[in-house]
Design an enzyme around this catalytic site. Structure first.
Site, PDB file in Angstrom:
ATOM      1  N   LYS A  51       4.851   4.739 -14.464  1.00 51.56           N
ATOM      2  CA  LYS A  51       3.479   4.337 -15.036  1.00 51.56           C
ATOM      3  C   LYS A  51       3.040   4.579 -16.374  1.00 51.56           C
ATOM      4  O   LYS A  51       2.164   4.023 -16.976  1.00 51.56           O
ATOM      5  CB  LYS A  51       2.535   4.697 -13.944  1.00 51.56           C
ATOM      6  CG  LYS A  51       2.403   4.161 -12.500  1.00 51.56           C
ATOM      7  CD  LYS A  51       1.761   2.698 -12.581  1.00 51.56           C
ATOM      8  CE  LYS A  51       1.379   2.069 -11.128  1.00 51.56           C
ATOM      9  NZ  LYS A  51       0.753   0.971 -11.261  1.00 51.56           N
ATOM     10  N   SER A 300      10.477   4.036  -8.140  1.00 52.01           N
ATOM     11  CA  SER A 300       9.420   3.949  -9.047  1.00 52.01           C
ATOM     12  C   SER A 300       8.799   5.313  -9.327  1.00 52.01           C
ATOM     13  O   SER A 300       7.910   5.446 -10.371  1.00 52.01           O
ATOM     14  CB  SER A 300       8.387   3.008  -8.550  1.00 52.01           C
ATOM     15  OG  SER A 300       8.151   3.324  -7.079  1.00 52.01           O
TER      16      SER A 300
END
Length: 409
Positions: A51, A300
């Site tokens: 992110k 992720s």
């Protein structure tokens, strides 16, 4: 608009703050699936997730006036840390609204980067609504965690790195929450090589993008229910939806039970901690109906608290029959427990917990219940132990597991 020029600029910008996450070849999953499987370990980023890419690039595009107002965002955890870290580097104050269900580790790490953290709502969507309200009240600049093309461009830098390192990649598996990562990766990957297949992966209990694709429009789920908290989103980004429609070849949904065993696989075979949302693409490998292909699964994130880890490990061991509980009835007389113990030792069953209950029947002289929680090597070993108990006339019964080593395993 997502253009090649924007992706190139974003890749250059985010390279200043990201760690190099080289592809990891997995012999284990390659053998399991008949493909050449590689992992893109974004769980190894400084903030524990990809992110930071989108957050940092988005901040770089803001005007001085927007930066001076201060930033605010909503996040289930990983975007929060990305914005907090990127804002700290840029010297900008940041406020983060997180759901009350956010794991404590993600909350504390976000605070550790200097952000103000506010807990509001049970799910991301409720936290996001509150963040918008605060943005209006305080005059802050809102940085959306996914429904923003600049953010998506930053996330897309992952595709640039994958293709550079593995130009002949056939499939890229991408987790989907709101769609920012998937929109960025799929769009850039198709620009670089239209032959690459992009597979989006969602939790079955929060498959908002899959449902939106099915209906041909952005839809909102009535509720979400998944252990993959980073992808627990009711409604995907409307700005991203057209890109995903055009560039994603298929969306797979994954049950929570599949994430549990995938966690064990990653810990035991790669010594890596991957959070539940990041495990979506690991679980999806077993759904792929292809062979002899080069597949990259994007991991992720890896921000999982220890308590969650402990629960996942226990549940995974139970699902794999490496922990099970059996109930047998014994005559209530001395020496019976020793006989059972000797049998289990002979069959190499390791006792974790034992409960000797003399009050299973009104007539104590008839029988007592012995409930034993055992560690085994797997299903075959469990069946061998059960068969040995049966052969001795004990008539064993399996007790349904509940996910802990306590009552009922």
């Amino acid at each position: 608009m997502l253009t090649l020029e924007k992706f190139e600029e974003a890749s250059e910008v985010v390279s200043k703050v990201t760690l190099e996450t080289k592809l990891v070849h997995s012999e284990y999953f390659s053998a399991q699936t008949g493909n050449k499987v590689y992992f893109k370990p974004e769980n190894m980023q400084y903030t524990g997730a990809y992110k930071v890419r989108g957050a940092y690039y988005k901040i770089s595009t803001l005007s001085e006036e927007e930066k001076a107002k201060g930033l605010i965002t909503a996040s289930a955890g990983n975007h929060a840390q990305g914005v907090a870290y990127a804002a700290k580097l840029a010297g900008i104050p940041a406020t983060i609204v997180m759901p009350t269900t956010t794991p404590l580790m993600k909350v504390n790490r976000t605070k550790g980067y200097g952000a103000e953290v506010i807990l509001e709502g049970d799910v991301f969507d409720e936290a996001c609504d509150y963040a918008y309200k605060l943005a209006d009240e305080r005059g802050l600049t809102f940085v959306h965690p996914f429904n923003d093309l600049d953010v998506a461009a930053g996330q897309g830098s992952i595709a640039m790195e994958i293709v550079k390192e593995l130009p002949t990649v056939d499939y890229i598996l991408v987790p989907i929450g709101g769609g920012g990562l998937c929109a960025g990766v799929s769009t850039l990957a198709k620009m670089l090589n239209p032959k690459i297949k992009i597979i989006g992966v969602e939790p079955a209990g929060a498959n908002c993008m899959q449902e939106s694709i099915r209906q041909g429009k952005v839809v909102s789920l009535p509720n979400v229910n998944t252990i993959a908290d980073g992808t627990a989103v009711k409604c995907p980004g409307d700005k991203l939806f057209p890109y995903i429609q055009d560039n994603v070849d298929e969306i797979i949904s994954i049950e929570d039970s599949e994430l549990i065993v995938s966690f064990l696989d990653m810990v035991e075979n790669h010594k890596m901690i991957v959070e539940n949302s990041g495990l979506l693409t690991v679980a999806a490998l077993k759904h792929m109906k292809v062979e002899n292909k080069k597949i990259v699964s994007i991991l992720s994130g890896g921000n999982m608290d220890v308590i969650t880890m402990a629960s996942i490990v226990q549940l995974g061991l139970i699902q794999r029959d490496r922990i099970f509980t059996v109930s047998i009835l014994l005559p209530d007389k001395p020496g019976e427990l020793a006989k059972v113990s000797a049998l289990l030792a002979k069959e190499q069953g390791n006792v974790i917990r034992l409960e000797h209950n003399q009050f299973i029947t009104i007539n104590r002289n008839s029988a007592v219940e012995l409930r034993i929680t055992l560690e085994a090597f797997g299903t075959d070993h469990k069946n061998t132990i059960m068969a040995a108990l049966t052969a001795e006339g004990y008539r064993p019964k399996l007790v349904k597991s509940k996910g802990t080593y306590g009552d009922g395993c």
